[in-house]
Write a protein that holds these residues in place. Structure first.
Motif, PDB file in Angstrom:
ATOM      1  N   MET A 124      50.831  -9.687 -37.979  1.00  0.00           N
ATOM      2  CA  MET A 124      50.642 -11.024 -37.398  1.00  0.00           C
ATOM      3  C   MET A 124      51.984 -11.599 -36.959  1.00  0.00           C
ATOM      4  O   MET A 124      52.956 -11.536 -37.705  1.00  0.00           O
TER       5      MET A 124
ATOM      6  N   HIS B 264      54.728  -9.415 -49.081  1.00  0.00           N
ATOM      7  CA  HIS B 264      53.334  -9.765 -49.407  1.00  0.00           C
ATOM      8  C   HIS B 264      53.113  -9.448 -50.895  1.00  0.00           C
ATOM      9  O   HIS B 264      52.360  -8.552 -51.246  1.00  0.00           O
TER      10      HIS B 264
ATOM     11  N   ARG C 244      42.554  -8.575 -55.597  1.00  0.00           N
ATOM     12  CA  ARG C 244      43.302  -9.771 -55.191  1.00  0.00           C
ATOM     13  C   ARG C 244      42.875 -10.946 -56.072  1.00  0.00           C
ATOM     14  O   ARG C 244      43.700 -11.739 -56.516  1.00  0.00           O
TER      15      ARG C 244
ATOM     16  N   ARG D 178      50.951 -19.189 -47.042  1.00  0.00           N
ATOM     17  CA  ARG D 178      51.126 -18.062 -46.112  1.00  0.00           C
ATOM     18  C   ARG D 178      51.810 -18.607 -44.868  1.00  0.00           C
ATOM     19  O   ARG D 178      51.261 -19.476 -44.178  1.00  0.00           O
TER      20      ARG D 178
ATOM     21  N   GLN E 261      49.599  -9.200 -52.689  1.00  0.00           N
ATOM     22  CA  GLN E 261      48.865  -7.981 -52.348  1.00  0.00           C
ATOM     23  C   GLN E 261      49.326  -6.817 -53.225  1.00  0.00           C
ATOM     24  O   GLN E 261      48.521  -6.017 -53.691  1.00  0.00           O
TER      25      GLN E 261
ATOM     26  N   CYS F 246      45.785  -2.625 -47.390  1.00  0.00           N
ATOM     27  CA  CYS F 246      45.599  -4.034 -47.779  1.00  0.00           C
ATOM     28  C   CYS F 246      44.481  -4.695 -46.997  1.00  0.00           C
ATOM     29  O   CYS F 246      43.948  -5.708 -47.434  1.00  0.00           O
ATOM     30  N   LEU F 247      44.137  -4.139 -45.806  1.00  0.00           N
ATOM     31  CA  LEU F 247      43.134  -4.685 -44.902  1.00  0.00           C
ATOM     32  C   LEU F 247      43.646  -5.996 -44.290  1.00  0.00           C
ATOM     33  O   LEU F 247      44.378  -6.702 -44.972  1.00  0.00           O
ATOM     34  N   PRO F 248      43.269  -6.342 -43.089  1.00  0.00           N
ATOM     35  CA  PRO F 248      42.292  -5.659 -42.256  1.00  0.00           C
ATOM     36  C   PRO F 248      42.817  -4.318 -41.724  1.00  0.00           C
ATOM     37  O   PRO F 248      43.999  -4.192 -41.421  1.00  0.00           O
TER      38      PRO F 248
ATOM     39  N   HIS G 298      46.379 -16.326 -39.929  1.00  0.00           N
ATOM     40  CA  HIS G 298      45.006 -15.944 -40.245  1.00  0.00           C
ATOM     41  C   HIS G 298      44.903 -15.356 -41.650  1.00  0.00           C
ATOM     42  O   HIS G 298      45.879 -14.802 -42.165  1.00  0.00           O
ATOM     43  N   SER G 299      43.694 -15.397 -42.215  1.00  0.00           N
ATOM     44  CA  SER G 299      43.454 -14.756 -43.509  1.00  0.00           C
ATOM     45  C   SER G 299      41.964 -14.704 -43.813  1.00  0.00           C
ATOM     46  O   SER G 299      41.238 -15.664 -43.553  1.00  0.00           O
ATOM     47  N   THR G 300      41.537 -13.592 -44.357  1.00  0.00           N
ATOM     48  CA  THR G 300      40.193 -13.504 -44.948  1.00  0.00           C
ATOM     49  C   THR G 300      40.338 -13.359 -46.466  1.00  0.00           C
ATOM     50  O   THR G 300      39.922 -14.220 -47.239  1.00  0.00           O
ATOM     51  N   ARG G 301      40.923 -12.244 -46.901  1.00  0.00           N
ATOM     52  CA  ARG G 301      41.012 -11.936 -48.335  1.00  0.00           C
ATOM     53  C   ARG G 301      41.812 -12.957 -49.133  1.00  0.00           C
ATOM     54  O   ARG G 301      41.416 -13.363 -50.225  1.00  0.00           O
ATOM     55  N   THR G 302      42.949 -13.359 -48.597  1.00  0.00           N
ATOM     56  CA  THR G 302      43.834 -14.247 -49.363  1.00  0.00           C
ATOM     57  C   THR G 302      43.183 -15.608 -49.541  1.00  0.00           C
ATOM     58  O   THR G 302      43.178 -16.182 -50.627  1.00  0.00           O
TER      59      THR G 302
HETATM   60  N1   CP Z   1      45.249  -8.262 -47.216  1.00  0.00           N
HETATM   61  C1   CP Z   1      45.281  -9.543 -46.833  1.00  0.00           C
HETATM   62  O1   CP Z   1      46.196 -10.309 -47.146  1.00  0.00           O
HETATM   63  O2   CP Z   1      44.193  -9.921 -46.119  1.00  0.00           O
HETATM   64  P1   CP Z   1      44.006 -11.297 -45.327  1.00  0.00           P
HETATM   65  O3   CP Z   1      45.027 -11.318 -44.224  1.00  0.00           O
HETATM   66  O4   CP Z   1      42.597 -11.253 -44.835  1.00  0.00           O
HETATM   67  O5   CP Z   1      44.241 -12.433 -46.282  1.00  0.00           O
END
Ligand code: CP
Ligand code: NVA
Length: 311
Positions: free
Chosen positions: A229, A128, A289, A101, A131, A261-263, A49-53
């Protein structure tokens, strides 16, 4: 020669500083840098999964004048058993760089071994590094520099963020403290490598089970999810004392900046008060990022003799 970015110590201290300088320039003048004009394509592959990356690579590559081919790798033939080497051989003839990733570090290493274009680690179980570039950019903005800055990371010391803080922070000449419960200490090989780097940069490395001692006087407090994860369920009770909360912020002092780093999981590794409070830089960190990765891709492509024939 092709340059990859698979772990934080793939950049020397001088090179890391060059990338961070470029990231600052790209943030100042966001749309002025277009090294991927053509457009050249960058493959951005996800096994997790990923949002930011996902967002920051897609947006960043577009802003560099390129095209981002964002793909869930599991829907490619890689997900049905085609080898990493064969995937690299196909990709390298068509794209300018490969961002991936995935789970094991050995997977990005294998991709890099068979690729004549730069391979970038967009998170593995072990590291990572993208990040950490964003985190270092954020710390530079807040503190005016990195050398001599003390960063205390509280939580799972054996995860990708802890390992990358060790290597990336040592490369930057920072004092890196990792506080983790027994059984969650960082990989000794990573600690040893960080110590070796720190000896040359004036930084230092400290691993402890005492979260209050680690937080005491720190310039930066950082944490990450207690369950990364791909990890199996674990006993979270042992992590309770490592929460970044008002007590740890007070121990650090009024100058402290807080990173995540979130989430984030409010009430677990970080309290809502701290995450959403005045010391928190997490939204700058998430934005950085974009700038840091644009700089990284630009820098890697400059170093690499490109042979993919236009991408
Ligand atoms: N911090 C980071 O890598 O966020 P994602 O998992 O949303 O990409
Ligand atoms: N340690 C976390 C980082 C998420 C960006 C994980 O691997 O899930």
């Amino acid at each position: 020669m092709v340059r990859h970015f698979l772990r934080d110590d793939d950049l020397t201290p001088a090179e890391q500083a060059e990338v961070l300088d470029l990231a600052a320039a790209m943030k100042r003048d966001r749309f002025a840098h277009r090294p991927l004009e053509g457009p050249r394509t960058v493959a951005v592959l996800f096994d997790k999964h990923s949002t930011r990356t996902r967002i920051s690579f897609a947006v960043g590559i577009a802003e560099l004048g390129g095209h981002a081919l964002v793909m869930d790798a599991g829907t490619s033939q890689l997900g049905r058993g085609e080898t990493i080497a064969d995937t690299a051989r196909v990709l390298e003839r068509q794209v300018a760089a490969i961002v991936w990733r995935t789970s094991g570090q050995e997977r990005v290493e294998e991709m890099a071994a068979f690729s004549s274009v730069p391979v970038v680690n967009a998170l593995t179980d072990q590291f990572h590094p993208c990040q950490i570039l964003a985190d270092l950019q954020t710390i530079r903005e807040a503190k005016g520099g990195l050398a001599g800055v003390t960063l205390a990371y509280l939580g799972d010391g054996a995860n990708n963020m802890a390992h990358s803080y060790l290597l990336g922070g040592a490369t930057a000449g920072m004092h890196v403290r990792i506080a983790a419960p027994a059984g969650y200490a960082p990989d000794p090989a990573v600690v040893a490598r960080a110590e070796e780097i720190a000896a040359g940069t004036g930084g230092s490395v400290q691993v402890t089970t005492d979260p209050k001692a680690a937080a005491d006087g720190a310039d930066v407090l950082a944490t990450d999810t207690w369950v990364s994860m791909g990890q199996d369920a674990k006993d979270l009770a042992v992590f309770e004392p490592y929460r970044v909360d008002e007590e740890k912020v007070a121990l650090a002092g009024p100058q402290v900046s807080v990173l995540h780093c979130l989430p984030a999981y409010r009430g677990k590794e970080i309290s809502a008060e701290v995450l959403d409070g005045p010391h928190s830089l997490v939204w700058d960190e998430a934005e950085n990022r974009l700038h840091a990765q644009k700089a990284l891709l630009t820098w890697l492509l400059r170093q690499t003799a490109t042979e993919e024939g236009g991408g």
